[in-house]
Design a protein around this motif. Structure first.
Motif, PDB file in Angstrom:
ATOM      1  N   MET A  10       1.251   3.821   2.199  1.00  9.70           N
ATOM      2  CA  MET A  10       1.239   2.520   2.860  1.00  9.70           C
ATOM      3  C   MET A  10      -0.079   1.830   2.549  1.00  9.70           C
ATOM      4  O   MET A  10      -1.151   2.398   2.756  1.00  9.70           O
ATOM      5  CB  MET A  10       1.409   2.686   4.380  1.00  9.70           C
ATOM      6  N   ILE A  11      -0.002   0.589   2.038  1.00 13.49           N
ATOM      7  CA  ILE A  11      -1.198  -0.163   1.665  1.00 13.49           C
ATOM      8  C   ILE A  11      -1.571  -1.175   2.748  1.00 13.49           C
ATOM      9  O   ILE A  11      -2.745  -1.411   3.015  1.00 13.49           O
ATOM     10  CB  ILE A  11      -0.974  -0.892   0.323  1.00 13.49           C
ATOM     11  N   CYS A  12      -0.575  -1.759   3.376  1.00 16.23           N
ATOM     12  CA  CYS A  12      -0.816  -2.795   4.371  1.00 16.23           C
ATOM     13  C   CYS A  12       0.358  -2.832   5.337  1.00 16.23           C
ATOM     14  O   CYS A  12       1.510  -2.612   4.936  1.00 16.23           O
ATOM     15  CB  CYS A  12      -0.987  -4.152   3.666  1.00 16.23           C
ATOM     16  N   TRP A  13       0.080  -3.098   6.627  1.00 18.81           N
ATOM     17  CA  TRP A  13       1.143  -3.183   7.621  1.00 18.81           C
ATOM     18  C   TRP A  13       0.844  -4.349   8.569  1.00 18.81           C
ATOM     19  O   TRP A  13      -0.190  -4.393   9.216  1.00 18.81           O
ATOM     20  CB  TRP A  13       1.246  -1.878   8.414  1.00 18.81           C
ATOM     21  N   ARG A  14       1.763  -5.309   8.582  1.00 17.82           N
ATOM     22  CA  ARG A  14       1.622  -6.521   9.408  1.00 17.82           C
ATOM     23  C   ARG A  14       0.255  -7.186   9.200  1.00 17.82           C
ATOM     24  O   ARG A  14      -0.399  -7.621  10.146  1.00 17.82           O
ATOM     25  CB  ARG A  14       1.814  -6.187  10.900  1.00 17.82           C
ATOM     26  N   GLY A  15      -0.172  -7.250   7.935  1.00 14.81           N
ATOM     27  CA  GLY A  15      -1.414  -7.920   7.608  1.00 14.81           C
ATOM     28  C   GLY A  15      -2.657  -7.067   7.749  1.00 14.81           C
ATOM     29  O   GLY A  15      -3.754  -7.499   7.380  1.00 14.81           O
ATOM     30  N   TYR A  16      -2.521  -5.838   8.263  1.00 16.18           N
ATOM     31  CA  TYR A  16      -3.681  -4.956   8.423  1.00 16.18           C
ATOM     32  C   TYR A  16      -3.807  -4.069   7.183  1.00 16.18           C
ATOM     33  O   TYR A  16      -2.907  -3.288   6.871  1.00 16.18           O
ATOM     34  CB  TYR A  16      -3.530  -4.095   9.673  1.00 16.18           C
ATOM     35  N   SER A  17      -4.926  -4.195   6.480  1.00 18.77           N
ATOM     36  CA  SER A  17      -5.123  -3.457   5.235  1.00 18.77           C
ATOM     37  C   SER A  17      -5.492  -2.004   5.496  1.00 18.77           C
ATOM     38  O   SER A  17      -6.307  -1.695   6.371  1.00 18.77           O
ATOM     39  CB  SER A  17      -6.222  -4.118   4.404  1.00 18.77           C
ATOM     40  N   LEU A  18      -4.894  -1.107   4.717  1.00 14.22           N
ATOM     41  CA  LEU A  18      -5.187   0.319   4.797  1.00 14.22           C
ATOM     42  C   LEU A  18      -5.870   0.827   3.531  1.00 14.22           C
ATOM     43  O   LEU A  18      -5.953   2.028   3.309  1.00 14.22           O
ATOM     44  CB  LEU A  18      -3.887   1.108   5.029  1.00 14.22           C
ATOM     45  N   TYR A  19      -6.364  -0.094   2.700  1.00 11.15           N
ATOM     46  CA  TYR A  19      -7.011   0.296   1.451  1.00 11.15           C
ATOM     47  C   TYR A  19      -8.128   1.317   1.687  1.00 11.15           C
ATOM     48  O   TYR A  19      -8.267   2.287   0.951  1.00 11.15           O
ATOM     49  CB  TYR A  19      -7.608  -0.927   0.756  1.00 11.15           C
ATOM     50  N   ASP A  20      -8.959   1.068   2.677  1.00 16.99           N
ATOM     51  CA  ASP A  20     -10.135   1.895   2.894  1.00 16.99           C
ATOM     52  C   ASP A  20      -9.928   2.960   3.961  1.00 16.99           C
ATOM     53  O   ASP A  20     -10.894   3.497   4.510  1.00 16.99           O
ATOM     54  CB  ASP A  20     -11.341   1.018   3.261  1.00 16.99           C
ATOM     55  N   CYS A  21      -8.671   3.286   4.234  1.00 18.19           N
ATOM     56  CA  CYS A  21      -8.350   4.378   5.149  1.00 18.19           C
ATOM     57  C   CYS A  21      -8.034   5.638   4.346  1.00 18.19           C
ATOM     58  O   CYS A  21      -7.572   5.559   3.209  1.00 18.19           O
ATOM     59  CB  CYS A  21      -7.145   4.017   6.026  1.00 18.19           C
ATOM     60  N   THR A  22      -8.269   6.790   4.918  1.00 17.66           N
ATOM     61  CA  THR A  22      -7.986   8.045   4.230  1.00 17.66           C
ATOM     62  C   THR A  22      -6.486   8.271   4.105  1.00 17.66           C
ATOM     63  O   THR A  22      -5.690   7.698   4.861  1.00 17.66           O
ATOM     64  CB  THR A  22      -8.603   9.239   4.975  1.00 17.66           C
ATOM     65  N   ALA A  23      -6.096   9.105   3.153  1.00 13.78           N
ATOM     66  CA  ALA A  23      -4.680   9.425   2.982  1.00 13.78           C
ATOM     67  C   ALA A  23      -4.121  10.053   4.251  1.00 13.78           C
ATOM     68  O   ALA A  23      -2.973   9.784   4.635  1.00 13.78           O
ATOM     69  CB  ALA A  23      -4.502  10.377   1.800  1.00 13.78           C
ATOM     70  N   GLU A  24      -4.909  10.870   4.905  1.00 11.78           N
ATOM     71  CA  GLU A  24      -4.454  11.519   6.142  1.00 11.78           C
ATOM     72  C   GLU A  24      -4.061  10.477   7.172  1.00 11.78           C
ATOM     73  O   GLU A  24      -3.008  10.594   7.827  1.00 11.78           O
ATOM     74  CB  GLU A  24      -5.563  12.422   6.676  1.00 11.78           C
ATOM     75  N   PHE A  25      -4.864   9.434   7.321  1.00  7.68           N
ATOM     76  CA  PHE A  25      -4.545   8.371   8.281  1.00  7.68           C
ATOM     77  C   PHE A  25      -3.354   7.555   7.808  1.00  7.68           C
ATOM     78  O   PHE A  25      -2.475   7.208   8.606  1.00  7.68           O
ATOM     79  CB  PHE A  25      -5.760   7.458   8.490  1.00  7.68           C
ATOM     80  N   ARG A  26      -3.309   7.217   6.518  1.00 11.00           N
ATOM     81  CA  ARG A  26      -2.198   6.404   6.006  1.00 11.00           C
ATOM     82  C   ARG A  26      -0.862   7.122   6.190  1.00 11.00           C
ATOM     83  O   ARG A  26       0.147   6.498   6.557  1.00 11.00           O
ATOM     84  CB  ARG A  26      -2.414   6.077   4.527  1.00 11.00           C
ATOM     85  N   PHE A  27      -0.826   8.429   5.943  1.00 12.52           N
ATOM     86  CA  PHE A  27       0.415   9.184   6.127  1.00 12.52           C
ATOM     87  C   PHE A  27       0.848   9.182   7.589  1.00 12.52           C
ATOM     88  O   PHE A  27       2.046   9.120   7.899  1.00 12.52           O
ATOM     89  CB  PHE A  27       0.248  10.616   5.630  1.00 12.52           C
ATOM     90  N   PHE A  28      -0.123   9.253   8.500  1.00  5.62           N
ATOM     91  CA  PHE A  28       0.186   9.186   9.933  1.00  5.62           C
ATOM     92  C   PHE A  28       0.808   7.838  10.270  1.00  5.62           C
ATOM     93  O   PHE A  28       1.807   7.757  10.992  1.00  5.62           O
ATOM     94  CB  PHE A  28      -1.082   9.423  10.757  1.00  5.62           C
ATOM     95  N   TRP A  29       0.232   6.765   9.721  1.00  2.00           N
ATOM     96  CA  TRP A  29       0.749   5.425  10.011  1.00  2.00           C
ATOM     97  C   TRP A  29       2.134   5.217   9.413  1.00  2.00           C
ATOM     98  O   TRP A  29       2.971   4.539  10.010  1.00  2.00           O
ATOM     99  CB  TRP A  29      -0.226   4.371   9.489  1.00  2.00           C
ATOM    100  N   VAL A  30       2.379   5.731   8.230  1.00  6.83           N
ATOM    101  CA  VAL A  30       3.707   5.585   7.622  1.00  6.83           C
ATOM    102  C   VAL A  30       4.772   6.084   8.591  1.00  6.83           C
ATOM    103  O   VAL A  30       5.787   5.422   8.840  1.00  6.83           O
ATOM    104  CB  VAL A  30       3.789   6.351   6.290  1.00  6.83           C
TER     105      VAL A  30
END
Length: 405
Positions: free
Chosen positions: A177-197
């Motif tokens: 996941m790169i972005c969700w509802r306008g909130y960028s996840l570029y600078d988030c760790t993979a661990e956090f991005r997978f949680f958000w997905v």
């Protein structure tokens, strides 16, 4: 008591670990404007092509606005469009050596077979684009602002997902996941991005069966910590999709464009239908093939940044064959023409085969050429990955014993 037997570890054949360390250091010092990057990517995905001109200007003056991106869109074609898109999608290296600390620092999951693409939902529509920048689907979806029926908040609020479209069940499997509802996840760790997905997809009906306002289903892939149990689940466990190897993500990696050693792909015959590249007839050629990009100076390079040069063409051949810089070309080489020097392949002679499929997006990476070479001679096996995890466990236990002593 005799010391426990340490599992055999396959000797390293590449410089991947050194480059992983450098990539993590560079990532920690990078201070990019993640929101601007996400906005630029979203608008270029919605437009016919890219906005390289606007981005080039931004490096000198300012970050591109939505208008900048829209104005420059559709100007690029061919190799220029491929290069632009390569700067926005994160691509894994091929695993030449098993990384240390797999169990503690890495996630693993079974890669779905299909078309890698970026999906953006915005302004009441959803568009997916494959790696060469062309549109795969334009459709209504249950993603945020993905259809006229499902506009919530600002209509221009966008979401960007990194997916693989699995044609047999017409499902988009989300791998990042790169972005969700306008909130960028570029600078988030993979661990956090997978949680958000997982958590954010559950807030929508995008995982429901297709309907009038939801043409394709979206689904997450099961992601595991790369322990012995997690590796076994990804490797041997059942999935609703056909597998095409395993993907390994370093837990700390941000979403960074281009090829990165902090994400790795690995395959064998048990988890993928295609291990060694085949020719146009589906046969494994007697000599290894590699696809390279022709540079301005006639050099033949990989898609890495910086590129690895494998050879060159003289001007007479280039003119006679009507070749241009940016062209992708297929070559063959014999095993005896290959040397491994400081973790890099050196090829003393290339034989021109022809042009690859026109839909081809990029040249091969150096790690893919090295993986293919190893697969023909001394492949990295699942037993080597298991041994790496076991060795790490024993190192941790040995350290614990020393601390207790």
């Amino acid at each position: 008591m005799a010391p426990p037997h340490r599992p055999y570890k396959r000797p390293a054949i590449s410089d991947q670990q050194r480059r992983r360390d450098l990539a993590l250091q560079a990532q920690s010092s990078r201070r990019a404007d993640a929101q601007a990057r996400a906005r630029s990517l979203a608008n270029s995905l919605l437009s016919p092509s890219s906005a390289e001109t606007a981005e080039g200007d931004s490096e000198r003056d300012h970050e591109p606005t939505v208008t900048d991106v829209a104005t420059a869109a559709s100007k690029l074609r061919g190799s220029d469009a491929r290069r632009w898109f390569a700067r926005h999608i994160m691509l894994p290296e091929w695993m030449a050596d098993a990384p240390p600390h797999l169990a503690s620092d890495w996630h693993v999951f079974a890669r779905p077979a299909g078309k890698r693409c970026l999906v953006v939902s915005c302004n009441g529509m959803t568009i997916s684009r494959v790696r060469n920048g062309s549109i795969l689907h334009r459709f209504p979806s249950a993603l945020p602002n993905g259809s006229k029926r499902d506009i919530s908040g600002p209509a221009s609020s966008y979401s960007i997902l990194d997916c693989i479209f699995h044609e047999p069940d017409e499902t988009y499997y989300i791998i990042d996941m790169i972005c969700w509802r306008g909130y960028s996840l570029y600078d988030c760790t993979a661990e956090f991005r997978f949680f958000w997905v997982n958590s954010k997809l559950m807030e929508t009906t995008a995982g429901d069966p297709p309907s009038t306002y939801h043409r394709y289903r979206f689904s997450v892939v099961p992601i595991y910590e790369c322990t012995l149990e997690g590796l076994e689940a990804a490797y041997s466990g059942s999935t609703p999709y056909m597998k095409d190897g395993l993907l390994f993500y370093n837990k700390h990696v941000h979403y960074q464009a281009g090829i990165t050693p902090l994400a790795l792909v690995w395959k064998d015959e048990a988890c993928s239908q295609y291990i060694i590249d085949t020719d146009s007839k589906g046969q494994v050629p007697s000599e290894q093939h590699v696809v390279l990009e022709l540079q301005e100076d006639g050099k033949l390079a990989t898609s890495d940044d910086p590129p690895v040069v494998f050879g060159s063409l003289d001007n007479e051949f280039i003119q006679k064959s009507n070749l241009r810089p940016g062209n992708l070309l297929r070559f063959a080489f014999r095993d005896e023409r290959v040397k491994l020097v400081d973790g890099k392949m050196e090829i003393s002679e290339l034989q021109f085969v022809g042009r690859p499929n026109r839909a081809r997006a990029f040249a091969d990476s150096h790690s893919k050429a090295l993986f293919q070479y190893a697969a023909r001679h001394a492949p990295l096996r699942i037993e080597d990955l298991v041994a790496s995890i076991q060795s790490n466990h024993m190192e941790v236990k040995s350290t614990d014993v020393e601390m207790q002593g």
